[in-house]
Scaffold this motif. Sequence first.
Motif, short mmCIF file in Angstrom:
data_model
loop_
_atom_site.label_atom_id
_atom_site.label_comp_id
_atom_site.label_asym_id
_atom_site.label_seq_id
_atom_site.Cartn_x
_atom_site.Cartn_y
_atom_site.Cartn_z
N ALA A 27 0.84 -1.21 0.00
CA ALA A 27 0.00 0.00 0.00
C ALA A 27 0.87 1.26 0.00
CB ALA A 27 -0.94 0.00 1.19
N VAL A 28 1.97 1.24 0.75
CA VAL A 28 2.89 2.38 0.78
C VAL A 28 3.50 2.60 -0.61
CG1 VAL A 28 5.07 3.26 1.72
CG2 VAL A 28 3.41 2.14 3.23
N LEU A 29 3.97 1.51 -1.22
CA LEU A 29 4.59 1.61 -2.54
C LEU A 29 3.58 2.08 -3.59
CD1 LEU A 29 6.73 -1.64 -2.39
CD2 LEU A 29 7.57 0.72 -2.21
N GLU A 30 2.36 1.57 -3.52
CA GLU A 30 1.33 2.01 -4.46
C GLU A 30 1.00 3.49 -4.29
OE1 GLU A 30 -1.87 -0.72 -3.64
OE2 GLU A 30 -1.05 -2.25 -4.99
N HIS A 31 0.95 3.94 -3.04
CA HIS A 31 0.66 5.35 -2.78
C HIS A 31 1.79 6.23 -3.32
CE1 HIS A 31 -1.54 8.54 -0.68
NE2 HIS A 31 -0.34 9.08 -0.54
#
Length: 115
Positions: A27-31
């Motif tokens: 989720a962090v990488l996608e954000h």
Amino acid sequence: MLVVTNNPIVIQELGERAQVVEGDVTAVLEHAWKEVRSGRWRLAGSPLPPNRRLMESPYRSVVLEAAGRSGLDRRGLEALRKAMAAQEKLPHKVLPEDAPGEFARMDREFLKSFF
């Protein structure tokens, strides 16, 4: 500078300079990918930690810098895509009870190398 993170220690220390992401490392990488894709930000460093142990961490902090007039950061987008792919390949592990605090501190120390 903007730090995209799910690390509670980093969130507490950086306050408004942290972009809080609820969820896992993916989720962090996608954000971060979405922020870079917007054209307003560019990747300031590697989205991958320096070792396998940190790859297994439930926390990740990604440093972005203002894109200015440099345009879309295609290399940054590719690096984030590769980081997401690498993250998906990791086997799911059950972490010991004390591991989250240790991983949060390790992520914070890795983040300090950018400042």
